[in-house]
Motif scaffolding. Structure first.
Motif, PDB file in Angstrom:
ATOM      1  N   GLY A 197       8.201   6.736  -7.265  1.00 62.29           N
ATOM      2  CA  GLY A 197       9.145   7.725  -6.771  1.00 62.29           C
ATOM      3  C   GLY A 197       8.584   8.648  -5.716  1.00 62.29           C
ATOM      4  N   GLY A 198       7.292   8.532  -5.415  1.00 68.46           N
ATOM      5  CA  GLY A 198       6.658   9.429  -4.465  1.00 68.46           C
ATOM      6  C   GLY A 198       6.420   8.775  -3.123  1.00 68.46           C
ATOM      7  N   VAL A 228      10.078   8.345   1.500  1.00 69.33           N
ATOM      8  CA  VAL A 228      10.544   9.734   1.399  1.00 69.33           C
ATOM      9  C   VAL A 228      11.715   9.906   2.362  1.00 69.33           C
ATOM     10  CG1 VAL A 228       8.411  10.818   0.621  1.00 69.33           C
ATOM     11  CG2 VAL A 228       8.765  10.439   3.051  1.00 69.33           C
ATOM     12  N   GLN A 264      14.863  17.208   2.644  1.00 72.17           N
ATOM     13  CA  GLN A 264      13.825  17.488   1.656  1.00 72.17           C
ATOM     14  C   GLN A 264      14.383  17.624   0.243  1.00 72.17           C
ATOM     15  OE1 GLN A 264      11.652  20.895   3.322  1.00 72.17           O
ATOM     16  NE2 GLN A 264       9.883  19.557   3.649  1.00 72.17           N
ATOM     17  N   GLU A 266      16.220  15.672  -1.202  1.00 71.95           N
ATOM     18  CA  GLU A 266      16.232  14.350  -1.837  1.00 71.95           C
ATOM     19  C   GLU A 266      14.831  13.887  -2.239  1.00 71.95           C
ATOM     20  OE1 GLU A 266      18.433  11.460   0.460  1.00 71.95           O
ATOM     21  OE2 GLU A 266      19.524  13.065   1.495  1.00 71.95           O
ATOM     22  N   ASP A 267      13.792  14.567  -1.756  1.00 67.87           N
ATOM     23  CA  ASP A 267      12.419  14.164  -2.052  1.00 67.87           C
ATOM     24  C   ASP A 267      12.006  14.626  -3.451  1.00 67.87           C
ATOM     25  OD1 ASP A 267      12.334  13.182   0.496  1.00 67.87           O
ATOM     26  OD2 ASP A 267      11.205  14.874   1.333  1.00 67.87           O
ATOM     27  N   GLU A 268      11.416  13.728  -4.202  1.00 73.57           N
ATOM     28  CA  GLU A 268      10.925  14.085  -5.533  1.00 73.57           C
ATOM     29  C   GLU A 268       9.557  14.754  -5.473  1.00 73.57           C
ATOM     30  OE1 GLU A 268      11.261  11.160  -8.642  1.00 73.57           O
ATOM     31  OE2 GLU A 268      12.790  10.054  -7.529  1.00 73.57           O
ATOM     32  N   PHE A 269       8.779  14.460  -4.421  1.00 73.67           N
ATOM     33  CA  PHE A 269       7.440  15.009  -4.292  1.00 73.67           C
ATOM     34  C   PHE A 269       7.247  15.527  -2.871  1.00 73.67           C
ATOM     35  CE2 PHE A 269       7.322  11.746  -7.551  1.00 73.67           C
ATOM     36  CZ  PHE A 269       6.605  12.347  -8.572  1.00 73.67           C
ATOM     37  N   GLU A 270       6.293  16.446  -2.700  1.00 73.39           N
ATOM     38  CA  GLU A 270       5.990  16.978  -1.382  1.00 73.39           C
ATOM     39  C   GLU A 270       5.244  15.948  -0.541  1.00 73.39           C
ATOM     40  OE1 GLU A 270       3.923  20.650  -1.499  1.00 73.39           O
ATOM     41  OE2 GLU A 270       5.497  21.723  -2.591  1.00 73.39           O
TER      42      GLU A 270
END
Length: 316
Positions: A197-198, A228, A264, A266-270
C-alpha cells in the motif's frame, strides 16, 4: 455412499500427490563455488543447460515457466553478500536450507574487434519444496558467468557465483547491458521495492568488473517512484562519450515527474522526496519537474559531481 465418496477422494488425492515431483535438494561439492572452474560449451548454447553444468543439482520444470535447480552444499562455507534492500541485512550464501537457482538472463554482445561474448545471469533464492520465492524485502541474489566464443566453442572466461541481491520476493530484476567505456561493458539493475500500500521506490545500480570481480559501482536513489497518487517520477541514463575518458565514462541521470497536493488525501503513506523537491512539495499545489544529475567515477565508485540541475513547469 459416503464411504465410497471418501475412498474416491483419498485415491484422487494420493494420485495427485504422486504426480508432484519431489523437490529435494542435491548435495554438491564445494568446488561448485570455485571461480577458476573451466567450462566449454558447444553450439548451440543453451542457457539453462549451461547453468545446470555450473550448478548440477536437480532440475525442475514447474508450471508458469518456473524452471530452477535445487541444490545444497554441506561443505561450503557461507559468505555474506549485500542485499540492497538493507532490511534483512547481508545474505549468507550458500543458504543453509539449500539453494534454488534460476536463469535470470542470457545476453549476447560483441566488442569493437568483433569478438563475441555471452553473459548468463542466474538468480539464487532459498531452496524449498514447492518452487516458491518469498520475502518482500529479500532480494534475489545474482550470479554471473562470462563466455567468449572460440570457433564453435564458448569458453567460460569468468565465473562469479554471487555478486549482490536486488529486487523483492527473492526475485532480482533483469539486467541491462551498457557500454561505459571503450570495449568496457557493465550492466544495470532497476531495484524497486516498497511496503504494501505504500510507495514503490526505484533505485538504479550499475555493476561492473572491477578489481578482479563484479561489484556495484553506482547507486542512484530517487530513480523511480510509483504506487502513490500525489507524486510519480521515472528516469533514464546516458553514458557521456565525449572522448575525454576511455573507461568509466560519466553517466547522466535525467528524472521527470509531477506532483499534485490535492491527491495526497489518497496516499496511505508519505512520499520521500529528493531534497530538490521537498520545499516545493510543501509550498505549491502542483508542478512538473526535471532533474539532471551527473555521476563521475572516483576511485572505486561513481559519485555525483556538482549540483543537480532542476527545472520546474506547470507550477501552481
Amino acid at each position: 455412499m459416503r464411504l465410497a465418496f471418501l475412498n474416491f477422494i483419498f485415491l484422487f488425492s494420493t494420485f495427485c500427490f504422486a504426480q508432484q515431483p519431489s523437490l529435494q535438494l542435491k548435495n554438491l561439492n564445494d568446488t561448485v563455488l570455485n571461480p577458476k572452474r573451466v567450462l566449454k560449451i558447444s553450439e548451440p548454447f543453451d542457457g539453462v543447460k549451461t547453468m545446470q553444468k555450473l550448478f548440477p543439482g536437480k532440475l525442475f520444470n514447474l508450471p508458469d515457466h518456473n524452471t530452477f535447480i535445487n541444490w545444497s552444499c554441506k561443505t561450503c562455507k557461507p559468505a555474506p553478500f549485500t542485499d540492497v534492500n538493507g532490511i534483512e541485512g547481508d545474505q549468507l550464501f550458500p543458504y543453509t536450507e539449500g539453494v534454488a537457482t534460476r536463469l535470470l538472463a542470457n545476453i549476447d554482445y560483441s566488442d569493437s574487434k568483433e569478438n563475441k561474448f555471452k553473459l548468463i545471469f542466474f538468480n539464487h533464492s532459498e531452496g524449498d519444496e514447492d518452487g516458491l520465492q518469498t520475502g518482500r524485502f529479500f532480494g534475489g541474489l545474482v550470479g554471473v558467468a562470462k563466455f567468449a566464443k572460440n570457433g564453435s566453442i564458448w569458453e567460460m572466461r569468468s565465473f562469479q557465483p554471487a555478486v549482490a541481491a536486488f529486487g523483492a520476493f527473492s526475485q532480482a530484476p533483469k539486467p541491462k547491458l551498457v557500454e561505459i567505456g571503450e570495449d568496457q561493458y557493465a550492466f544495470t539493475f532497476l531495484h524497486v521495492n516498497g511496503g504494501a500500500g505504500g510507495p514503490f521506490e526505484g533505485w538504479l545500480y550499475l555493476v561492473a568488473g572491477f578489481e578482479g570481480r563484479y561489484q556495484p559501482i553506482l547507486e542512484v536513489p530517487y530513480y523511480q517512484m510509483t504506487n502513490v497518487a500525489s507524486a510519480q517520477w521515472s528516469s533514464s541514463y546516458t553514458v557521456v562519450n565525449d572522448n575525454t575518458k576511455k573507461h568509466f565514462r560519466d553517466i547522466i541521470i535525467k528524472t521527470n515527474g509531477s506532483f499534485d497536493k490535492a491527491a495526497q488525501a489518497e496516499d496511505e503513506f508519505e512520499v520521500d522526496f529528493p531534497k530538490e523537491l521537498a520545499l516545493m512539495a510543501k509550498t505549491k499545489k502542483q508542478f512538473n519537474f526535471e532533474i539532471e544529475r551527473r555521476f563521475s567515477f572516483k576511485g572505486k565508485f561513481y559519485k555525483m559531481t556538482g549540483e543537480p540541475i532542476v527545472k520546474f513547469s506547470n507550477v501552481k
